[in-house]
Write an enzyme that holds these catalytic residues in place. Structure first.
Site, short mmCIF file in Angstrom:
data_model
loop_
_atom_site.label_atom_id
_atom_site.label_comp_id
_atom_site.label_asym_id
_atom_site.label_seq_id
_atom_site.Cartn_x
_atom_site.Cartn_y
_atom_site.Cartn_z
N ARG A 65 -67.05 15.84 -26.62
CA ARG A 65 -67.01 15.14 -27.89
C ARG A 65 -68.00 13.97 -27.89
NH1 ARG A 65 -68.07 12.99 -31.26
NH2 ARG A 65 -67.09 12.20 -33.15
N PRO A 80 -62.22 7.88 -28.65
CA PRO A 80 -62.50 9.19 -28.06
C PRO A 80 -61.38 10.17 -28.41
CG PRO A 80 -61.65 7.70 -26.39
CD PRO A 80 -61.88 6.88 -27.63
N HIS A 81 -61.69 11.45 -28.47
CA HIS A 81 -60.63 12.41 -28.77
C HIS A 81 -60.86 13.77 -28.13
CE1 HIS A 81 -63.32 11.68 -32.17
NE2 HIS A 81 -63.36 12.97 -32.34
N ALA A 82 -59.75 14.42 -27.82
CA ALA A 82 -59.79 15.75 -27.23
C ALA A 82 -58.88 16.66 -28.04
CB ALA A 82 -59.28 15.70 -25.79
#
Length: 168
Positions: A65, A80-82
Site C-alpha cells: 500500500r 497505513p492500511h492492510a
C-alpha cells in the site's frame, strides 16, 4: 461500560463505528525509528490482538500500500492500511511515537501518530473506503488532531476517535 454512544438513525452511519477503536489496540510513547519497524510491529500486533491470522500477509499488504502512494498525511499523522482475507473484521491499531520519523508525508514533516486500518477482503469495497475517508476527514480538523496529540492515555484517544466516528 457501554458509554452513551447511542446509534443515530439516518444517513448510512455504520454500527461498527461505535466502538471501532479499542483501548488495548493503542500503543503510546513508542521508540520506533523507521517505517519498517512500525509495519513489523503492526503486523505482529494484528496477530496478537486476533485481528489477523497471518502476520506475513498483513506486513506485505501494509508495504504494498505504501508503494502505491504514501499514507503519510499532514500534521504528523499517517494512516497505513492492510486489506487481506486473513483479517476477520475491520479494526484499528494506533501507535503514538516519542519522536517523529520519516513517512514521506504530504507536508514533508515527520510522522509521530499512526492510525493503522485493517480491513477484511470480503468487505474490501464499501467498508474500506468508508472507514478510510472517515478517518482521513477527521484528520483534516485541527481540533481533532490537537486533541489526539494532547491525549495522555489510550482511553482518551479511543474516546476522541470513537466519538467522532460515531458522529459521521
Amino acid at each position: 461500560g457501554g458509554g452513551g454512544l447511542g446509534r443515530r438513525g439516518g444517513g448510512g452511519g455504520w454500527v461498527v463505528g461505535v466502538r471501532l477503536v479499542k483501548t488495548d489496540h493503542i500503543f503510546m510513547k513508542r521508540d520506533f525509528v523507521t517505517q519498517d519497524e512500525i509495519m513489523t510491529f503492526l503486523a505482529a500486533q494484528a496477530v496478537t490482538l486476533g485481528i489477523s491470522s497471518d502476520q506475513a500477509a498483513v506486513y506485505r499488504k501494509l508495504l504494498t500500500r505504501e508503494e502505491e502512494s504514501t499514507t503519510g498525511m499532514m500534521d504528523g499523522f499517517a494512516i497505513p492500511h492492510a486489506k487481506d482475507h486473513s483479517i476477520e473484521e475491520a479494526n484499528v491499531i494506533i501507535v503514538q511515537l516519542n519522536s517523529k520519523i520519516d513517512w514521506k508525508s504530504l507536508d514533508g514533516e515527520g510522522t509521530d501518530f499512526i492510525i493503522a486500518l485493517f480491513i477484511p477482503d470480503s468487505e474490501a469495497g464499501t467498508t474500506h473506503l468508508k472507514l478510510l475517508s472517515q478517518v482521513a476527514r477527521l484528520l483534516m480538523h485541527k481540533e481533532v488532531t490537537n486533541c489526539l496529540k494532547q491525549a495522555q492515555s489510550p482511553d482518551e484517544i479511543a474516546e476522541i476517535l470513537n466519538g467522532k466516528l460515531a458522529e459521521n
